[in-house]
Design a protein around this motif. Structure first.
Motif, PDB file in Angstrom:
ATOM      1  N   TYR A   1       0.836  -1.196   0.000  1.00 47.81           N
ATOM      2  CA  TYR A   1       0.000   0.000   0.000  1.00 47.81           C
ATOM      3  C   TYR A   1       0.872   1.248   0.000  1.00 47.81           C
ATOM      4  CZ  TYR A   1      -4.022   2.946   1.082  1.00 47.81           C
ATOM      5  OH  TYR A   1      -5.018   3.897   1.015  1.00 47.81           O
ATOM      6  N   VAL A   2       1.888   1.208   0.848  1.00 48.71           N
ATOM      7  CA  VAL A   2       2.780   2.364   0.953  1.00 48.71           C
ATOM      8  C   VAL A   2       3.479   2.617  -0.389  1.00 48.71           C
ATOM      9  CG1 VAL A   2       4.864   3.237   2.079  1.00 48.71           C
ATOM     10  CG2 VAL A   2       3.085   2.099   3.427  1.00 48.71           C
ATOM     11  N   VAL A   3       3.936   1.561  -1.007  1.00 45.12           N
ATOM     12  CA  VAL A   3       4.613   1.707  -2.302  1.00 45.12           C
ATOM     13  C   VAL A   3       3.663   2.332  -3.325  1.00 45.12           C
ATOM     14  CG1 VAL A   3       5.597   0.437  -4.244  1.00 45.12           C
ATOM     15  CG2 VAL A   3       6.222  -0.182  -1.905  1.00 45.12           C
ATOM     16  N   LEU A   4       2.432   1.790  -3.373  1.00 53.47           N
ATOM     17  CA  LEU A   4       1.464   2.334  -4.322  1.00 53.47           C
ATOM     18  C   LEU A   4       1.173   3.804  -4.036  1.00 53.47           C
ATOM     19  CD1 LEU A   4      -1.128  -0.580  -4.689  1.00 53.47           C
ATOM     20  CD2 LEU A   4       0.469   0.253  -6.410  1.00 53.47           C
ATOM     21  N   TYR A   5       1.066   4.108  -2.742  1.00 51.07           N
ATOM     22  CA  TYR A   5       0.746   5.488  -2.383  1.00 51.07           C
ATOM     23  C   TYR A   5       1.887   6.420  -2.791  1.00 51.07           C
ATOM     24  CZ  TYR A   5      -2.418   8.688  -0.127  1.00 51.07           C
ATOM     25  OH  TYR A   5      -3.359   9.672   0.083  1.00 51.07           O
ATOM     26  N   ALA A   6       3.105   5.923  -2.631  1.00 52.66           N
ATOM     27  CA  ALA A   6       4.256   6.740  -3.016  1.00 52.66           C
ATOM     28  C   ALA A   6       4.207   7.044  -4.516  1.00 52.66           C
ATOM     29  CB  ALA A   6       5.553   6.016  -2.656  1.00 52.66           C
TER      30      ALA A   6
ATOM     31  N   LEU B   1      -5.082   1.306  -6.462  1.00 52.31           N
ATOM     32  CA  LEU B   1      -4.519   0.956  -7.755  1.00 52.31           C
ATOM     33  C   LEU B   1      -5.185   1.748  -8.885  1.00 52.31           C
ATOM     34  CD1 LEU B   1      -2.544  -0.777  -9.258  1.00 52.31           C
ATOM     35  CD2 LEU B   1      -4.225  -2.612  -9.314  1.00 52.31           C
ATOM     36  N   GLN B   2      -6.517   1.901  -8.774  1.00 47.25           N
ATOM     37  CA  GLN B   2      -7.230   2.680  -9.800  1.00 47.25           C
ATOM     38  C   GLN B   2      -6.665   4.098  -9.888  1.00 47.25           C
ATOM     39  OE1 GLN B   2     -11.257   2.566  -8.400  1.00 47.25           O
ATOM     40  NE2 GLN B   2     -11.544   0.410  -8.936  1.00 47.25           N
ATOM     41  N   LYS B   3      -6.397   4.659  -8.709  1.00 46.38           N
ATOM     42  CA  LYS B   3      -5.861   6.024  -8.670  1.00 46.38           C
ATOM     43  C   LYS B   3      -4.471   6.091  -9.280  1.00 46.38           C
ATOM     44  CE  LYS B   3      -9.117   8.012  -6.250  1.00 46.38           C
ATOM     45  NZ  LYS B   3      -9.854   9.174  -6.728  1.00 46.38           N
TER      46      LYS B   3
END
Ligand code: ATP
Ligand code: ATP
Ligand code: RIP
Ligand code: MG
Ligand code: MG
Lengths: 376, 335, 517, 337
Positions: free
Chosen positions: B35-40, B293-295
């Motif tokens: 999640y953190v990776v995706l958010y980054a 992920l969509q974002k």
């Protein structure tokens, strides 16, 4: 003046002919001069999940959208985010399907009475009595409900009309064909079919079952139109009307949006009615070229699939378009954007469809395309 | 020589240590990292991602799926599949829109109503599965269809209005920063941590690993299965409640999209779909990842025709990532 | 005969059928407080079924039970536990994904101050239990799946002992244990407290060492209850089987030491295994003897293709070979087939029939024109079932419905049927009844006489001395000693097992000191 | 002493039924599903007098053909303890390629080539599941999303072309008054049953599903065999895509969407274990027929859609109830005195 308008085309899902044609029309217009210099069009497909479309709208607002042309998956679930977008100055134009949020512009034929008009046409063909099937759309969908309510308003007036089977066909040919086949197993003696989109499947189911065809009404598939005009099929009993949802609505919505953004038009958010196509069997006319010219309204077999929805053109509103635009999203060579007629047709209030807590007009289901030829 | 020189060709699947560590180990921790990776990535492409407004939206958006996935986890842990999630979400959403109740008191009654609907469906599932011993997936397919039908009976087209209090307060923030939906998710997680420390909570793991051994160990398999289904049903109810808060209206098909997504969230969160391993917090974060992920794809500017291709591969990579991270950790720890 | 009223437990005319199979019929059994009572019988005689009835897992169709004089009708396992009757099951009942502590506390965890289950309280309580049972070396926080089979067996026993205040039932508690003193000590302690113990084992020597009386089951009926002191092995055997002892033990001719090597390993390492080199020749039966955890499991798994070695080379029938997986092993050289340690997880395919289990690796051979024919299947299965004494009627049963010993026979039959010329047998006769063991030994010898090679590990020394031509003792992952011919005696082996060349004082006694027959 | 089974030991009762081989239980199960279908067809006369006729039976068989072919593949995947969620996308793939490449006529090798491509998709699923060890649910879901997206990109939303002549012939012609597809289904069922229950391949599938570790020890090549199950499933789905194209004379991108749940439901209602290792194709066929029959009857009930849906769900649960192992255990248990 080199900053382009950032416009999103937000589809809920893609995958049937209708949806892609509607999207292609917008893409073709956006690539037609002078829009090609004025617009950055970004297409986003978010599936049948309202949550995903909400999230997509949010991203678009965040990314600084000027306008969003959209097929909304739900008439109500998106209201919140649309309102937030409006507050940030984003213009929302829905086409075909509608939302009840008042700050959005709804461009749709839904209020034009497809259900009641087609039902009356069927009743007329049947002479006011007979066993019929209702091939409906998606259960729990507001558009399906509006169509069906309109139709039932008519059918109920005729005690001779018996609804033998009512099934959901999800606006899909294949499903319509299968569901109709099931209904035919129980009622081989059906006299007529009232169908929404996917109607060509009903004809195929009748053909699969035997030799008899019956009067039917349906939407705008090329398959239905060719069938209505086919003398063999007429001889076997096929009559009826092709009407319903035109993909061209998207083009009208997009052009309205552009005229507002470019300052050519001032218009407060409102509900705009798109005219209901209405093609009885006698009026089917094959097109020779790539557009609707000289009143033609269907394409010869082989040029397009039978599920192709023919109403992609509108000589007055969308003269820029050709078959190439509808099929591939490409601009018509040499075409330029033509201004829209100044006046718009406001749609009547339809609670749950284009407004929330509103009163429908008294003559909600009044017939506009046809008059009863038989009395109840 | 290291004791792990023999690489078993077949991994027995990681066990778990104590019930405390269980909540935090593997699945949940790794999916959080993901999640953190995706958010980054998201923040890199979309600077506004770091605003509290965006974050709140993200949480609001993920909350219904996260809570539904949490519920599904209970059943999956006890080695089952619960399809009724789609039915319960639709039914409670319709309930919220057709019978709105204003004010905080009304919201509480609505919430209880949603939980009650979920509990009733869960009880029926529990009875079908634990007492009549029908296969979970088949039995819950039946109850899902029944619930969908009931939702259609109550509301035959999208519409109705969810109480304003629910739709405004529950999608807002506390002190302008903490999303209320986040607090509700946290409450679910907290309840889980408590439940994990009850006999039934541990029993779920036992039944999921080996129903017969669990029975021979004195676990009441029937009671545990009932508890899993009822708990799951109630969480679906809460999910429907949160969905209603977000969409503010009713839709008799509201639950349909949840059907596949909850399982994706559960699996992404590190819970074994064959039972006995995993946890609820992983599923919550897994749901968050799916929404995020969509974002990420949007902000990364992936062309819409091909977003699916990216989504698919990211799903696969996420699982591989989850597989290799612990190995890296272990390798590091051994040195 | 003792009156039921004084008995710790009395079972009267209990019957139980599974569909058409009569598992128990009119069984009588009386346990006195403080006695260790053996329950003897062939595989499938109904012992485990009776155990399940006593534990409340299965309800009898007929009959009655009394516990210390009052009616006893346990409905669930907790019900029987609450009456002081507890059981260590043959097919272990531990949860692999839970910790040792949780398994010991199951189904009720101790609560902490918050009123919730407390991991630390559970750990504390579990460690205390483990300490009391001399198992302090087992970490209460360890996940059960990480324990060796023997430790899992011990845990199963400990859990039962904790709850047995009146009757303790042990169903083949030593099947996976190579040392039994630990268990014997505990049993003596618990009987000293007046608890009656029902003890099931196929190791007669063990039974004689521990039990005073025995009840014999045959085909689901209780044949007799005897004082063990007054009954010879032959008597008991006759009661169990209904016929006289069959002594088909023939002295083995000496092996040809120059026969070609089937398996030759050099410097093999991996897991517990450090550095192992040996040669297994055609026509040879080579035993591996070891205490638990000396690397024998890794050795077998590597040779079966289930684990990769960290170092060393393997030659199969003269060719250097990499064993990637079991089907690779089956195809390597003249073929290698394996009977795994864990019947439940790696052995049986529970929803398939016994015949289906047996013929799986040779499914190609029982098919004609691409289709599997049940006639061919039955023929193939029957041909090997006979050599392991597995009754033909069991072949069409789902294997999960077979008794533990019969499942084991089916697995052995399967390896024999593969046609592989090298067999890896890990504890091949675990849970197999005394009578059948001899048949299995005979089958193994016939196999070797025909040129096959056998590498086997056994937790029972008599099996090693009875069956092997040669024996390697593994200790600390290395081959510590090797014995053949005359040297193959239990006393010598025992010394080597604990790491000494000579027998040290106080070395643990080995299991099953039965002297064959 | 009472003779009833304790609740906690219900597994015991279930074991009773496996007496005398797994097949017999499965056969009973299949008889039940078919029996229920027949009852439903006969009983449907009450709903509409035209129902319960021979032509209804033909309609049901014709409509069930799609589901039967699909659930054969799905059933094999479920048999090895997996699940194939990529079915809808592969149906679409088969349909889109069939109309695009072979529409209207086409070379003889086009249809097999399309099936081979679908097979590759199955191999991709199998690779992910067995080599990368991705849970089947996620792997096949990912494949589905990827494929749907690719198909959308490939067709830019509008599949063109018409049905290949061979498929039209299969779906639209009759022979001695019976649709050709019905003969096809009969042959398919026979072949499918043989493949699943009587071949070495089928044996291995059962073994893997029963206990993959043990099957491995017994020398079954888990990876390749499992992958083959996914390949067969994908080929079946691709073929259904073509059948649908022949049936409705054209493809759309969402043509497979409504088949996922039914394909799983048919397998499970037919008595297979969703956890693998148990089940028979005949049962699955029964499940497919039952579901389709239910559809025809429900459509004829004159109630609003919501209530019809409720009844449909209720009947599914009821059918499961009658197919419970315990239910038969009780019927078959010999009476004791
Ligand atoms: N669930 C079941 N269903 C059908 N038959 C069963 C079931 N359980 C046991 N049986 C049968 O009952 C009989 C008695 O089995 P049981 O397990 O009690 O034997 P056992 O004496 O314990 O044998 P072993 O020494 O091999 O453990 C066997 O014929 C077995 O096949
Ligand atoms: N009546 C019985 N007596 C003895 N052992 C049994 C009996 N029934 C089952 N078992 C044992 O329990 C194990 C599991 O049995 P069962 O067949 O119920 O599991 P399963 O069908 O594989 O279920 P799952 O798929 O949940 O693991 C088998 O290994 C079998 O040896
Ligand atoms: O308006 C409807 C449209 O939304 C759908 O896609 O096709 C059928 C139409 O009736
Ligand atoms: Mg036993
Ligand atoms: Mg199993």
């Amino acid at each position: 003046e080199d900053k382009k308008f950032k416009i999103y085309l937000s589809l809920s899902y893609s995958g049937n002919a209708w949806q892609s044609e509607a999207a292609n029309i917008v893409k073709a217009l956006a690539a037609t001069p002078p829009y090609d210099k004025q617009v950055e069009l970004i297409e986003v497909i978010s599936g049948t999940d309202p949550q995903a479309q909400i999230s997509a709208y949010e991203s678009m607002i965040e990314a600084g959208a000027d306008g969003i042309v959209t097929f909304p998956i739900s008439s109500t679930a998106l209201n919140r985010v649309i309102k937030r977008g409006c507050e940030q100055g984003v213009k929302f134009f829905t086409y075909d399907a509608t939302v009840t949020e008042p700050c959005a512009y709804n461009v749709s034929y839904i209020t034009a009475g497809f259900g009641e008009n087609s039902a009356q046409a069927l009743v007329n063909e049947l002479g006011g009595k007979g066993k019929i099937f209702l091939s409906r759309g998606v259960p729990g969908n507001s558009v399906d409900k509006r169509h069906t309510d309109g139709a039932m308003h008519i059918f109920k007036q005729y005690p001779g009309i018996e609804i033998a089977a009512e099934y959901y066909s999800y606006w899909d040919d294949r499903t319509t064909q299968q569901e109709t086949a099931k209904a035919l197993a129980a009622h081989p003696d059906v006299d007529g079919i009232w169908a929404q989109a996917g109607e060509y499947g009903a004809i195929q189911a009748l053909q699969d079952a035997g030799t008899k065809l019956v009067p039917m009404t349906g939407e705008n598939s090329n398959g239905l139109r060719l069938a209505l005009a086919n003398p063999d099929m007429q001889a076997k009993g096929l009559k009826g009307v092709s009407a319903g949802s035109p993909p061209a609505q998207s083009g009208y919505a997009f052009k309205l949006l552009m005229e507002i953004l470019t300052g050519k038009r001032t218009l407060e958010a409102t509900n705009i009615e798109y005219p209901l196509p209405w093609v009885p069997a006698a009026s089917v006319k094959l097109c020779e070229g790539e557009t609707f010219e000289n009143g033609c309204n269907a394409f010869p077999d082989g040029k397009v699939p039978s599920s192709f929805v023919t109403e992609v053109f509108n000589p007055e509103l969308l003269p820029e378009l050709s078959l190439l635009s509808a099929l591939e999203g490409k601009p018509t060579p040499g075409a330029t954007i033509q201004p829209l007629p100044a006046e718009i047709v406001k749609a009547p209030n339809e609670p749950g469809i284009n407004c929330q807590n509103c009163e429908p007009p008294a003559d909600l289901y009044k017939l506009t395309k046809i008059q009863p030829t038989v009395s109840p | 020589m290291s004791a792990s020189a023999v690489q078993p060709l077949e991994r027995n699947g990681g066990g778990r240590k104590s019930s405390w560590v269980r909540a935090l180990t593997s699945g949940a921790a790794i999916v959080t990292l993901l999640y953190v990776v995706l958010y980054a990535l998201y923040a890199m492409w979309e600077p506004r991602a770091l605003s509290s407004y965006t974050f709140t939206n993200l949480i609001n958006n993920a909350a219904p799926l996260a809570i539904a996935a949490a519920g599904e986890t209970l059943v999956v842990l006890s080695r089952g599949f619960d399809l009724s999630v789609a039915g319960v979400v639709s039914l409670t959403n319709v309930f919220m829109a057709v019978w709105p109740m204003e004010g905080p008191g009304g919201a509480l009654i609505s919430l209880l109503g949603c939980c009650a609907i979920g509990a009733v469906v869960g009880t029926v599932n529990g009875w079908l599965v634990a007492v009549l011993r029908l296969q979970t997936i088949a039995a819950t397919l039946g109850t899902m269809i029944v619930c969908q039908g009931l939702a259609l009976v109550i509301l035959d087209a999208p519409g109705g209005m969810v109480a304003d209090w629910v739709s405004y307060e529950l999608t807002g923030t506390l002190f302008g920063v903490v999303p209320i939906a986040g607090l509700i998710i946290a409450a679910v997680a907290l309840l889980w941590l408590v439940f994990l420390r009850t006999n039934t909570g541990i029993g779920i793991y036992a039944v999921g690993a080996d129903e017969q051994a669990a029975m021979l160990s004195g676990v009441s398999v029937t009671r545990v299965r009932f508890a899993a289904f009822v708990g799951a049903g109630m969480l679906y109810g809460v999910a429907g409640f949160m969905l209603s808060a977000q969409t503010a209206t009713g839709n008799p098909n509201a639950g349909a999209p949840f059907l596949m997504l909850v399982f994706a969230a559960v699996a992404l969160g590190g819970t074994s779909l064959s039972g006995g391993r995993g946890g609820l917090i992983g599923s919550i974060v897994g749901a968050g990842c799916l929404m995020l992920l969509q974002k990420v794809l949007f902000s990364g500017g992936v062309s819409s025709f091909y977003t699916g291709i990216f989504q698919g591969f990211v799903l696969i990579l996420a699982i591989l990532f989850g597989r290799f991270m612990p190995r890296l950790f272990n390798a590091g720890a051994k040195k | 005969m003792v009156r039921d009223g004084q008995a710790a437990l009395a079972v009267r005319a209990v019957s139980k059928s599974y569909g058409a199979t009569v598992a128990l019929e009119g069984v009588d059994l009386v346990l006195q407080p403080g006695e260790v009572h053996a329950l003897l019988g062939e595989n499938g005689a109904g012992k485990s079924t009776l155990v399940k009835i006593l534990s409340g897992v299965v309800r009898p169709d007929d009959g009655a039970m009394t516990l210390a004089g009052s009616a006893f009708q346990p409905r669930t396992i907790l019900d029987s536990r609450s009456h002081g009757v507890a059981t260590a099951f043959q097919e272990l009942s531990l949860l692999p994904n839970l910790t040792v502590a949780e398994n010991l506390m199951m189904p009720r965890m101790p609560r902490g101050r918050t009123g919730l289950a407390s991991a630390s309280a559970a750990r504390l309580a579990a460690s205390e239990i483990l300490r009391r049972y001399d198992l302090a070396r087992i970490d209460a926080d360890e996940t059960v799946s990480a324990l060796s089979l023997a430790d899992r067996q011990r845990l199963e026993i400990v859990r039962a002992m904790e709850h047995a205040t009146k009757v303790l039932v042990l169903d083949e508690p030593t099947a996976a244990l190579s040392e039994v003193e630990w268990l014997f000590g505990l049993v003596r302690q618990i009987t000293a407290r007046g608890v009656a113990v029902l003890y099931i084992s196929h190791r007669l020597a063990e039974v004689r060492a521990l039990c005073s009386r025995a009840t014999v089951l045959r085909n689901g009926r209780s044949i007799a209850t005897v004082d063990l002191a007054g009954a010879s092995d032959a008597d008991i055997f006759e009661m169990m089987v209904g016929r006289a002892v069959r002594n088909d033990k023939t002295p083995r001719p000496l092996r040809d030491t120059a026969a070609p090597a089937s398996v030759a390993v050099a410097g093999l390492a991996g897991g517990q295994l450090k550095d192992v080199s040996f040669t297994l020749r055609q026509g040879e039966v080579l035993a591996v003897a070891a205490l638990e955890g000396q690397g024998q499991r890794d050795l077998f798994r590597i040779l079966a293709g289930l684990a990769r070695p960290a170092a060393g080379s393997i030659h199969i029938d003269g060719k250097p070979t990499v064993l990637r997986n079991p089907q690779g092993a089956l195809k390597a050289g003249r073929g290698i087939a394996y009977v795994p340690e864990e019947r439940k997880t790696e052995g049986i395919l529970s929803s398939l029939t016994a015949a289906g289990n047996i013929t799986l690796p040779v499914a190609g051979r029982i098919s004609r024109g691409g289709l599997v024919w049940s006639g061919l299947e039955a023929k193939a299965a029957t041909s090997v079932a006979e050599s392991v004494d597995l009754a033909a009627r069991y072949l069409s049963f789902p294997i999960a419905d077979l008794s533990g010993g019969n499942q084991q026979k089916a697995l052995l039959a399967r390896t024999l049927l593969t046609g592989a010329q090298t067999l890896l047998l890990f504890d091949p006769t675990r849970g197999v009844d005394v009578g059948t063991k001899q048949s299995i030994y005979a089958a193994i010898r016939r196999f070797a006489d025909a040129g096959g090679s056998v590498l086997f590990y056994s937790s029972e020394l008599p099996e090693v001395t009875d069956l092997a031509d040669r024996c390697m003792v593994l200790y600390g992952g290395r081959i510590l000693a090797e014995f053949h011919g005359e040297e193959l005696e239990e006393q010598r082996l025992v010394g080597a097992l604990v790491g000494h060349a000579t027998v040290p004082k106080g070395a643990p006694r080995m299991a099953g000191l039965e002297t064959g027959s | 002493m009472s003779v009833s089974e304790p609740k906690g030991a219900a597994f015991q009762a279930s074991a009773d039924l496996r007496r005398g081989g797994g097949m017999s239980r499965e056969t009973t199960n299949a008889i039940i599903v078919f029996g229920l279908s027949i009852l439903l067809i006969l009983g449907s006369r009450f709903v509409s007098p035209a129902l319960g006729s021979w032509s209804q039976v033909l309609t049901v068989l014709m409509l069930a053909s799609f589901l039967i072919v699909l659930s054969f593949g799905q059933g094999l995947v479920i048999l090895v303890g997996g699940l194939d969620l990529s079915i809808p996308a592969v149906i679409t793939l088969g349909g889109v390629l069939a109309t695009g490449w072979a529409g209207g006529g086409g070379e003889w090798y086009v249809l097999p080539a399309i099936l081979a491509i679908c097979g590759l998709v199955g191999a991709f699923n199998g690779f992910g599941v067995t080599v990368l060890k991705i849970p089947p649910f996620i792997m096949t879901m990912a494949t589905s999303i990827i494929l749907a997206s690719a198909a959308l990109g490939y067709t830019s939303g509008t599949p063109r072309g018409a049905s290949p002549a061979a498929m039209t012939a299969l779906m639209k012609t009759t022979w001695i008054g019976i649709p050709v597809v019905v003969y096809f289904v009969v042959l398919f069922v026979l072949a499918g049953w043989l493949l699943q229950s009587r071949t070495v391949f089928g044996r291995k599938l059962y073994a893997i599903g029963a206990n993959d570790q043990a099957a491995r020890v017994a020398g079954v090549a888990i990876g390749p065999v499992t992958t083959q199950a996914y390949v067969v499933s994908a080929i079946c789905a691709g073929f259904v895509g073509m059948m649908l194209v022949g049936y409705a004379n054209g493809a759309t991108l969402r043509m497979g969407d409504n088949y996922l749940l039914p394909s799983i439901a048919a397998v499970v209602i037919g008595g297979s274990s969703i956890l693998g290792g148990r089940g028979s194709f005949i049962g699955t066929v029964g499940g497919a027929v039952l579901l389709t029959t239910l559809g025809t009857v429900i459509a004829a009930i004159g109630l609003e859609q919501g209530w019809r849906t409720v009844i449909e769900g209720g009947i599914i649960v009821a059918a499961l109830f009658f197919m419970r192992e315990e239910f038969f255990a009780r019927l078959r248990r010999p009476k004791r005195n």
